[in-house]
Design an enzyme around this catalytic site. Structure first.
Site, PDB file in Angstrom:
ATOM      1  N   ARG A 165       8.948   2.640   9.220  1.00 58.59           N
ATOM      2  CA  ARG A 165       7.565   3.055   8.922  1.00 58.59           C
ATOM      3  C   ARG A 165       7.266   4.472   9.429  1.00 58.59           C
ATOM      4  NH1 ARG A 165       8.115  -1.283   6.700  1.00 58.59           N
ATOM      5  NH2 ARG A 165       6.524  -2.888   6.416  1.00 58.59           N
ATOM      6  N   SER A 220       0.035  -5.370   6.747  1.00 59.72           N
ATOM      7  CA  SER A 220       0.394  -5.481   8.171  1.00 59.72           C
ATOM      8  C   SER A 220      -0.436  -4.477   8.959  1.00 59.72           C
ATOM      9  CB  SER A 220       1.853  -5.118   8.393  1.00 59.72           C
ATOM     10  OG  SER A 220       2.680  -5.997   7.717  1.00 59.72           O
ATOM     11  N   GLU A 231       0.080  -0.054  12.728  1.00 57.36           N
ATOM     12  CA  GLU A 231       0.781   0.686  11.679  1.00 57.36           C
ATOM     13  C   GLU A 231      -0.258   1.455  10.856  1.00 57.36           C
ATOM     14  OE1 GLU A 231       3.298  -1.686   8.865  1.00 57.36           O
ATOM     15  OE2 GLU A 231       2.173  -0.586   7.389  1.00 57.36           O
TER      16      GLU A 231
HETATM   17  N1  EPU Z   1       5.489 -14.998  12.054  1.00 54.35           N
HETATM   18  C1  EPU Z   1       4.786 -15.923  12.802  1.00 54.35           C
HETATM   19  N2  EPU Z   1       3.431 -15.964  12.668  1.00 54.35           N
HETATM   20  C2  EPU Z   1       2.759 -15.159  11.814  1.00 54.35           C
HETATM   21  C3  EPU Z   1       3.471 -14.202  11.063  1.00 54.35           C
HETATM   22  C4  EPU Z   1       4.839 -14.139  11.190  1.00 54.35           C
HETATM   23  O1  EPU Z   1       5.361 -16.679  13.562  1.00 54.35           O
HETATM   24  O2  EPU Z   1       1.527 -15.281  11.751  1.00 54.35           O
HETATM   25  C5  EPU Z   1       6.947 -14.940  12.184  1.00 54.35           C
HETATM   26  C6  EPU Z   1       7.664 -15.936  11.314  1.00 54.35           C
HETATM   27  O3  EPU Z   1       8.727 -16.449  12.034  1.00 54.35           O
HETATM   28  C7  EPU Z   1       8.267 -15.106  10.192  1.00 54.35           C
HETATM   29  C8  EPU Z   1       8.472 -13.773  10.873  1.00 54.35           C
HETATM   30  O4  EPU Z   1       7.417 -13.669  11.828  1.00 54.35           O
HETATM   31  O5  EPU Z   1       9.470 -15.643   9.759  1.00 54.35           O
HETATM   32  C9  EPU Z   1       8.414 -12.617   9.935  1.00 54.35           C
HETATM   33  O6  EPU Z   1       7.242 -12.696   9.144  1.00 54.35           O
HETATM   34  P1  EPU Z   1       7.168 -12.022   7.675  1.00 54.35           P
HETATM   35  O7  EPU Z   1       8.394 -12.329   6.890  1.00 54.35           O
HETATM   36  O8  EPU Z   1       5.848 -12.372   7.083  1.00 54.35           O
HETATM   37  O9  EPU Z   1       7.278 -10.497   7.983  1.00 54.35           O
HETATM   38  P2  EPU Z   1       6.620  -9.554   9.071  1.00 54.35           P
HETATM   39  O10 EPU Z   1       7.671  -9.096   9.987  1.00 54.35           O
HETATM   40  O11 EPU Z   1       5.424 -10.200   9.657  1.00 54.35           O
HETATM   41  C10 EPU Z   1       7.171  -7.389   7.690  1.00 54.35           C
HETATM   42  C11 EPU Z   1       6.460  -6.206   7.142  1.00 54.35           C
HETATM   43  C12 EPU Z   1       5.691  -6.576   5.881  1.00 54.35           C
HETATM   44  C13 EPU Z   1       6.685  -7.106   4.862  1.00 54.35           C
HETATM   45  C14 EPU Z   1       7.395  -8.331   5.465  1.00 54.35           C
HETATM   46  C15 EPU Z   1       8.462  -8.889   4.565  1.00 54.35           C
HETATM   47  C16 EPU Z   1       5.958  -4.777   9.047  1.00 54.35           C
HETATM   48  C17 EPU Z   1       4.908  -4.199   9.906  1.00 54.35           C
HETATM   49  N3  EPU Z   1       5.555  -5.636   8.130  1.00 54.35           N
HETATM   50  O12 EPU Z   1       6.183  -8.323   8.115  1.00 54.35           O
HETATM   51  O13 EPU Z   1       5.103  -5.396   5.366  1.00 54.35           O
HETATM   52  O14 EPU Z   1       6.036  -7.483   3.660  1.00 54.35           O
HETATM   53  O15 EPU Z   1       8.044  -7.931   6.711  1.00 54.35           O
HETATM   54  O16 EPU Z   1       9.562  -8.030   4.564  1.00 54.35           O
HETATM   55  O17 EPU Z   1       7.132  -4.427   9.190  1.00 54.35           O
HETATM   56  C18 EPU Z   1       3.082  -4.101   5.352  1.00 54.35           C
HETATM   57  O18 EPU Z   1       3.732  -3.207   5.900  1.00 54.35           O
HETATM   58  O19 EPU Z   1       1.867  -3.978   5.077  1.00 54.35           O
HETATM   59  C19 EPU Z   1       3.745  -5.373   5.059  1.00 54.35           C
HETATM   60  C20 EPU Z   1       3.076  -6.408   4.562  1.00 54.35           C
END
Ligand code: EPU
Length: 351
Positions: free
Chosen positions: A166, A242, A338
């Site tokens: 990012r 995010s 972010e």
């Molecule tokens: N999780 C939780 N609780 C929550 C959310 C997530 O426990 O409320 C845990 C779960 O274990 C899940 C893991 O976190 O498996 C990862 O969650 P998710 O796949 O939703 O991804 P993220 O790491 O929360 C990132 C990006 C997103 C992108 C997703 C999918 C960042 C800041 N965000 O989110 O990007 O869509 O991965 O690749 O890196 C954005 O930047 O606006 C965005 C949505």
């Protein structure tokens, strides 16, 4: 050139914050942007300048006392092709997902995992958007820019953009100095599905698709489904995707955490450090689905802050600060927004 004064940014930020700017200018070509530079020198000399895309990563804390620029440069054109690769130029003002849709329809592979990300092409290159195991930097070949101070054109190779998670040179050393005109992407002529991230393989199976035989269109549709299930629609509830970045910690920090919480999700990084989902840390602190006044934490994804109706930027910022403090007190891990915070003079560094 379209110029508006004392203009509400309500339609230009997905958080739905009603903040005004002294002036808003939209341009649709490089020549037009040169005219905009002259206009600013005459009418708005000395005022801060802020360049925005779709406003899907912005939080206005108050009215902005300066000039907001927006690119409406369009066009998606194939510029050359080798046996395995295709080079495609997209205007900075193209809606990102329209670009992805065009690529998938034409069989140009590489951006399908980045389906349904809000925003525009220029901002995608500045922010290095990423999802489901792919980042914009993986497909960017070069970024064509105009230096606002001099009007000189400069092309940055992908390496020169200094991309990281990012981040890019445009968010750091060269912050605010260049406007992106267009981005050249290096895409693949044949499709190899990238389905190993998180829930993608599982989602395909649930849809009755054999994961290893998925087509590009099916993968795009599956990713759109996953995003729609987890992330709130800004048309219905203001948000900026995010809100926080996922912290990357030393291995020893993760190991201490894993001793206490064996369910702690984590992703190994190439440098040996570990990325921990901020959404998980926030959920452990009990914030998922909770709120502070009109600023809330999304009930399905704790990484997303939402405007429950009539929230000001300050309301959202207060919730963000409280969450960061709670996560730090509980885990000793600092998380950072972010989203870009905008004050009256422009971007504010939130540490
Ligand atoms: N999780 C939780 N609780 C929550 C959310 C997530 O426990 O409320 C845990 C779960 O274990 C899940 C893991 O976190 O498996 C990862 O969650 P998710 O796949 O939703 O991804 P993220 O790491 O929360 C990132 C990006 C997103 C992108 C997703 C999918 C960042 C800041 N965000 O989110 O990007 O869509 O991965 O690749 O890196 C954005 O930047 O606006 C965005 C949505």
């Amino acid at each position: 050139m379209i110029e508006r004064t004392n203009y509400s940014m309500l339609q230009h930020n997905t958080f739905g914050i009603d903040a005004a700017t002294t002036c808003f200018i939209e341009y649709d070509s490089e020549e037009d942007l040169q005219e905009v530079r002259k206009r600013i020198a005459v009418a708005y000399h000395g005022l801060p300048i802020l360049h925005v895309g779709k406003g899907s990563n912005l939080l206005f804390l108050e009215n902005f006392q300066g000039v907001i620029l927006h690119s409406a440069i369009k066009g998606i054109t194939e510029i050359s092709q080798t046996e395995n690769e295709i080079y495609v130029r997209a205007g900075a003002g193209e809606v990102w997902d329209d670009f992805v849709d065009t690529c998938v329809k034409r069989g140009w592979a590489g951006v399908e995992n980045l389906s349904w990300i809000p925003g525009e092409v220029g901002a995608a290159a500045i922010q290095n958007i990423g999802a489901y195991g792919v980042e914009a930097k993986d497909v960017i070949y070069e970024v064509e820019c105009l230096e606002l101070a001099t009007g000189d054109k400069r092309i940055f190779s992908c390496e020169e953009c200094h991309y990281g998670y990012r981040k890019s040179i445009f968010k750091e050393q060269l912050r605010g100095q260049y406007a992106v005109l267009s981005v050249v992407f290096r895409l693949k002529c044949s499709f190899t599905p990238n389905i190993e991230y998180g829930g993608v393989r599982k989602a395909l199976t649930e849809l009755g698709i054999e994961p290893d035989k998925v087509t590009m269109t099916q993968l795009r549709n599956a990713i759109i489904d996953i995003r729609k299930q987890k992330l709130p629609d800004p048309e219905v509830q203001g948000n900026a995707g995010s809100f926080f970045m996922n912290p990357v910690v030393e291995k020893v920090v993760y190991e201490q955490l894993a001793q206490q919480y064996d369910s702690c999700p984590h992703y190994d990084q190439p440098d040996g450090r570990i990325k921990i989902p901020a959404g998980w840390l926030i959920e452990q602190c009990g914030w998922k689905g909770q709120n502070l006044g009109p600023a809330g934490v999304h009930k399905k994804q704790a990484l997303v802050l939402v405007n429950l109706g009539g929230a000001t930027g300050e309301d959202i910022a207060r919730l963000s600060e409280t969450i960061c403090r709670n996560v730090y007190e509980r885990f000793g891990i600092a998380i950072h927004p972010e989203v870009n915070f905008i004050g009256k003079n422009g971007l504010i560094d939130v540490k």
